[in-house]
Design a protein around this motif. Structure first.
Motif, PDB file in Angstrom:
ATOM      1  N   GLU A   9       0.815  -1.212   0.000  1.00  0.00           N
ATOM      2  CA  GLU A   9       0.000   0.000   0.000  1.00  0.00           C
ATOM      3  C   GLU A   9       0.851   1.266   0.000  1.00  0.00           C
ATOM      4  O   GLU A   9       0.812   2.064   0.937  1.00  0.00           O
ATOM      5  N   PRO A  10       1.623   1.475  -1.056  1.00  0.00           N
ATOM      6  CA  PRO A  10       2.485   2.664  -1.107  1.00  0.00           C
ATOM      7  C   PRO A  10       1.664   3.956  -1.007  1.00  0.00           C
ATOM      8  O   PRO A  10       0.591   4.058  -1.589  1.00  0.00           O
ATOM      9  N   PRO A  11       2.168   4.950  -0.267  1.00  0.00           N
ATOM     10  CA  PRO A  11       1.416   6.191  -0.054  1.00  0.00           C
ATOM     11  C   PRO A  11       1.114   6.950  -1.349  1.00  0.00           C
ATOM     12  O   PRO A  11       0.119   7.658  -1.424  1.00  0.00           O
ATOM     13  N   GLU A  12       1.957   6.806  -2.367  1.00  0.00           N
ATOM     14  CA  GLU A  12       1.726   7.508  -3.620  1.00  0.00           C
ATOM     15  C   GLU A  12       0.636   6.855  -4.465  1.00  0.00           C
ATOM     16  O   GLU A  12       0.232   7.387  -5.480  1.00  0.00           O
ATOM     17  N   GLY A  13       0.144   5.688  -4.028  1.00  0.00           N
ATOM     18  CA  GLY A  13      -0.912   5.002  -4.767  1.00  0.00           C
ATOM     19  C   GLY A  13      -0.323   4.077  -5.828  1.00  0.00           C
ATOM     20  O   GLY A  13       0.829   4.220  -6.234  1.00  0.00           O
ATOM     21  N   ILE A  14      -1.105   3.141  -6.279  1.00  0.00           N
ATOM     22  CA  ILE A  14      -0.622   2.140  -7.228  1.00  0.00           C
ATOM     23  C   ILE A  14      -0.325   2.748  -8.596  1.00  0.00           C
ATOM     24  O   ILE A  14       0.609   2.334  -9.269  1.00  0.00           O
TER      25      ILE A  14
END
Length: 108
Positions: A36-41
């Protein structure tokens, strides 16, 4: 680290098209799977839907997501049996397919 089952491509039957729900499901799964990277997929792992040979969510050319050490992520798709499959290039630049089982999804 989860070990995924490696299979030969002739053991799989890929879908020719993916519905919008299937496309979003693949992206949602990958988002959770990579932490779940903060920058989004879409920024972390930009994907585009293609139907070349079979339907898949393919990494854009500039994407350099390494999995399991030196394997380069190329695409994710769904088989006719509704299995999620990831295609990666190994260190010899050979395409390898890995099935993600429900147990591995739930272990994340």
């Amino acid at each position: 680290m989860i070990k995924l089952k490696t299979v030969l491509v002739n053991e799989l039957t890929f879908k020719n098209t993916l519905s919008m729900i299937e496309q979003y499901s693949i992206k949602d799964f990958l988002f959770k799977w990579v932490g779940e990277p903060p920058e989004g997929i879409d920024d972390y792992l930009p994907l585009e839907y293609t139907e070349t040979v079979f339907a898949k969510m393919e990494a854009k050319q500039e994407t350099d997501l390494r999995l399991f050490g030196d394997e380069l992520f190329r695409y994710a798709t769904i088989t006719e049996d509704n299995q999620i499959v990831i295609g990666v290039l190994d260190s010899n630049e050979e395409l390898t397919h890995r099935i993600i089982s429900l147990d591995e999804v739930l272990a994340r």
